[in-house]
Design a protein around this motif. Structure first.
Motif: not given
Length: 453
Positions: A263-276, A339-349
């Motif tokens: 089974t061939p391996p794959g890739n894992l992409r992680v993204t972040t988006s931060t606001s505040g 490729t699988a993608t995981v996205s994080y949405s972060v809010t800061c105060a």
């Protein structure tokens, strides 16, 4: 066929178009052997259809062929109407006999005839043409009763007539060719869906399944190179994708390919988006609790060669004033070769700051005088209303609330002694600030001024 062939070219071609099929006594040690070479049906022909000289523009066709049921042979066919010549032979790449039938319904006695199919090349061109020939050996040479038919359906070409000169012979001859069986055996995971392609000597190819076999017939009795192509990158072939085998005359050789796939391996992409506001400098992303990378607050990173299965991804290094939509931990399945993608949405105060309290300076007072404490506070966030507590230091306290920043006042009666007064103010978001002072209670002495006067 087209009109670009000259008579001179035809005559020269016919002189050079007698192809010989080579034989070899070299036999694989595992191949079957024969006391005598097996026999096969053979048809030969040399002659002309139509009257007149074989020159450009005349309705004349010439033929020269020698074809066996083992799918070996040669053919030279010229139609001088155009003129054009079609060639088949082992020295002409891509040409050959593809089928042979030992009788023909084109003959009054089908047993005196034969038919064969093939692919030829138009002389002087790259054009390849599929054709069918039917022949009848109706009588001896010169009898004018032998029959020849040539058709090429793709160009709507067909000629059928008895020979005006020459002869067609149907006989039994020795087979100078053999067969080659190519087999595949594939194991492992993520197997190919469509199979492979087996090619002999870079010229003849057949599709082959992942656990299957195909047979190449009419091969000369000599060494041949067999190549297996279409093998995915996640598969390996034991011994390589190319083999050299010797085909015995009248026998069969085998080329077996063993393929193993993973089974061939794959890739894992992680993204972040931060606001505040009060944003951090970055985070840390970790896969399965073992492999980590730093990642910016609005960025992406890729983990490569990740096994094609389920993985846990966690985002760390977040300050307390930041929250992640959906939480910091995710489960994702990496696809094989994708490729699988995981996205994080972060809010800061901006973090809440506690009030600043000033309880006042240390004091000395006389016993019996009601003491009044006056403290002050300010709140940079103005998070009112505020609650406050004055701990008098003698086990008692006074609490209250206020809707504005500024002064807090309360009175208390003391006995003799030294007491630590602590004033605490808490804003509406639970942040607290405190300050303390020391109060000393004494009795009055003659001649001494009252404290604080």
């Amino acid at each position: 066929m087209n009109e670009r062939m000259t008579l001179t070219g035809v005559v020269g071609l016919l002189a050079a178009a007698l192809f010989a099929v080579g034989c070899s006594d070299s036999v694989s040690p595992f191949a079957p052997t024969f006391a005598t070479a097996p026999t096969v049906v053979e048809v030969t022909g040399l002659g002309q259809i139509g009257t007149g000289s074989p020159s450009a523009g005349n309705n004349v066709q010439t033929l020269d062929f020698d074809v066996k049921a083992d799918l070996t042979g040669t053919l030279t066919y010229t139609d001088y109407t155009f003129p054009d010549t079609l060639l088949v032979g082992p020295t002409i790449p891509g040409t050959g006999i593809t089928a042979f039938r030992t009788s023909s319904s084109a003959c009054s006695d089908p047993t005196k005839g034969a038919e064969f199919d093939g692919t030829g090349q138009v002389f002087g061109e790259t054009e390849m043409l599929n054709f069918t020939v039917a022949v009848c050996d109706n009588g001896p040479a010169g009898s004018g009763v032998d029959f020849f038919s040539f058709s090429a359906p793709s160009i709507n070409y067909s000629k059928s007539a008895t020979l005006t000169s020459g002869d067609i012979t149907k006989s039994t001859g020795s087979s100078s060719s053999g067969s080659l069986v190519v087999s595949t055996n594939t194991s492992g995971t993520s197997l190919p869906a469509s199979g492979y392609t087996a090619t002999v000597d870079g010229a003849r190819s057949q599709p082959i399944g992942i656990n299957s076999s195909v047979t190449f017939t009419g091969l000369t009795a000599t060494g041949h190179t067999v190549t297996l192509s279409g093998v995915p990158t996640n598969c390996t072939v034991s011994g390589g994708t190319s083999q050299t085998v010797t085909v015995p005359a009248g026998g069969t050789a085998t080329a077996a390919f063993s393929v193993s796939c993973t089974t061939p391996p794959g890739n894992l992409r992680v993204t972040t988006s931060t606001s505040g506001s009060s944003l951090p400098s970055g985070y840390t992303v970790t896969v399965d609790g073992t492999t980590s990378q730093s990642i910016g607050i609005n960025s992406s990173v890729t983990f490569t060669a990740v096994t094609a299965t389920s993985h846990t991804v966690a985002l760390g290094g977040l300050p307390t004033n930041c929250t992640v939509s959906g939480g910091t931990s995710r489960t994702v399945t990496v696809p094989s070769g994708g490729t699988a993608t995981v996205s994080y949405s972060v809010t800061c105060a901006t973090p809440n700051q506690p009030p600043t309290v000033n309880a006042g300076s240390d004091q000395t007072v006389l016993l019996g005088i009601l003491y009044s404490e006056t403290a002050s506070f300010s709140d940079p966030n103005n998070d009112g209303p505020w609650s406050y507590t004055i701990n008098w230091g003698d086990g008692s306290s006074t609490s209250g609330s206020t809707s504005s920043q500024g002064t807090i006042s309360a009175s208390h009666s003391y006995l003799l002694g030294s007491f630590t007064i602590r004033v605490t103010v808490t804003d509406s978001h639970g942040a607290s600030g405190s300050d303390s002072k020391v109060l000393t209670v004494i009795t009055g002495l003659p001649g001494l001024p009252l404290p604080g006067l």
